[in-house]
Design a protein around this motif. Structure first.
Motif, short mmCIF file in Angstrom:
data_model
loop_
_atom_site.label_atom_id
_atom_site.label_comp_id
_atom_site.label_asym_id
_atom_site.label_seq_id
_atom_site.Cartn_x
_atom_site.Cartn_y
_atom_site.Cartn_z
N VAL A 23 44.75 49.94 10.60
CA VAL A 23 43.46 50.14 10.63
C VAL A 23 42.81 48.82 11.21
N LEU A 24 43.37 47.70 10.80
CA LEU A 24 42.87 46.50 11.21
C LEU A 24 43.14 46.23 12.77
N GLU A 25 44.19 46.59 13.18
CA GLU A 25 44.64 46.76 14.61
C GLU A 25 43.84 47.63 15.27
N GLN A 26 43.38 48.66 14.90
CA GLN A 26 42.68 49.77 15.46
C GLN A 26 41.17 49.10 15.93
N THR A 27 40.73 48.37 14.90
CA THR A 27 39.08 47.80 14.97
C THR A 27 39.15 46.39 15.39
N GLU A 28 40.24 45.94 15.95
CA GLU A 28 40.02 44.41 15.97
C GLU A 28 39.30 44.07 17.23
N CYS A 60 33.34 38.98 6.86
CA CYS A 60 33.75 39.08 8.45
C CYS A 60 34.78 40.03 8.55
N GLY A 61 35.39 40.40 7.53
CA GLY A 61 36.64 41.54 7.68
C GLY A 61 37.67 40.82 8.50
N ASN A 62 37.91 41.88 9.38
CA ASN A 62 39.28 41.45 10.34
C ASN A 62 38.79 40.59 11.44
N GLY A 63 37.56 40.19 11.50
CA GLY A 63 37.20 39.13 12.28
C GLY A 63 36.58 39.45 13.85
N GLU A 87 43.62 37.40 5.97
CA GLU A 87 44.97 37.22 6.70
C GLU A 87 44.93 37.50 8.36
N PHE A 88 44.51 38.69 8.52
CA PHE A 88 44.56 39.31 9.79
C PHE A 88 43.68 38.22 10.80
N ALA A 89 42.27 38.14 9.95
CA ALA A 89 41.40 37.28 10.97
C ALA A 89 42.32 35.85 11.42
N VAL A 90 42.78 35.36 10.15
CA VAL A 90 43.30 34.14 10.51
C VAL A 90 44.52 34.12 11.71
N GLU A 91 45.25 35.18 11.47
CA GLU A 91 46.39 35.49 12.25
C GLU A 91 45.81 35.41 13.70
N ARG A 92 44.95 36.14 14.13
CA ARG A 92 44.29 36.29 15.46
C ARG A 92 43.98 34.94 15.77
#
Length: 246
Positions: A23-28, A60-63, A87-92
């Motif tokens: 889901v995070l990837e679909q909405t990044e 901010c969610g997934n950023g 974690e996803f936001a930091v990774e990006r």
């Protein structure tokens, strides 16, 4: 149905923070369909020129929004309590740095984020927080005098517009004044009236600058998923911009 008083911020954070990576990837990139076509354009217009502005992306969610703001040359701090989202936001940010500082924290218990912000954005965040009044107060407190607070919520009058339209070809609701849960695929939102949100904003010393109820362009709806034409006729989101008092 579980009553709202049983919920705590920690419970909501754990639920939203378990959002699957798919889901995070679909909405990044700009969020989902509704955010890309209805919410984001209004938010960015209300915020105006962001060059050099210090902006807090609250919840901010997934950023995705933090990245959009940073690409417009804002100095962005993103706060997100949910584990997978943070974690996803930091990774990006690590993979493609934009100068965004991410902080993992409950909005009701913000650490020291430095100087006051020129603008604070809370997009689709307040409906997901049990202690939403504490979160709104923290957002306003983080602003400099005269700073801009912009928040978006599911439109309290038309929260379940899409499924209702697909089933009935119109919007139907049986209650408005009571607070209740709205279960979703990733977490629970809470219904509150328009007056509840706006009166709390005024009580914090803010002056409302603009309220928007964005509608979908017919040509955009034609390329969207089944039932999305409902958004051409009725607003599914409420966007509010307000200035903090001096």
């Amino acid at each position: 149905m579980r009553e709202i008083p049983q919920w705590t911020n920690d419970m909501a954070i754990r639920q939203w923070g378990a959002m699957p990576r798919t889901v995070l990837e679909q909405t990044e990139h700009g969020g989902d369909f509704a955010k890309r076509h209805l919410i984001n354009p209004v938010l960015l217009r209300m915020l105006g020129d962001l060059n050099g502005q210090r902006v807090l992306d609250a919840g901010c969610g997934n950023g995705y929004l933090s990245r959009m703001l940073a690409e417009r040359h804002a100095q962005v701090v993103g706060v997100e309590p949910g584990q997978s989202l943070y974690e996803f936001a930091v990774e990006r940010e690590t993979a493609a740095p934009l100068g965004i500082r991410y902080v993992q924290a409950d909005l009701c218990a913000l650490p020291d984020l430095g100087a006051p912000f020129d603008a604070v954005v809370a997009s689709m965040v307040l409906p997901a927080i049990p202690d939403w009044t504490g979160a709104m107060r923290a957002c306003v407190d983080a602003l400099k005098p005269g700073g801009l607070f912009v928040f978006t919520v599911n439109h309290p009058c038309f929260e379940q517009l899409w499924p209702s339209w697909r089933e009935h070809g119109e919007y139907r609701t049986r209650r408005y004044l009571a607070e209740y849960e709205i279960p979703g695929p990733s977490g629970v939102d809470f219904h509150r009236t328009i007056a509840t949100y706006l009166n709390q904003l005024v009580s914090l010393g803010c002056q409302i600058a603009e309220i928007a109820e964005p509608g979908l362009a017919p040509e955009t709806a034609a390329d969207g998923p089944d039932g999305i034409d409902a958004y051409v006729h009725l607003p599914n989101f409420l966007v509010v911009a307000a200035r903090r008092g001096s």
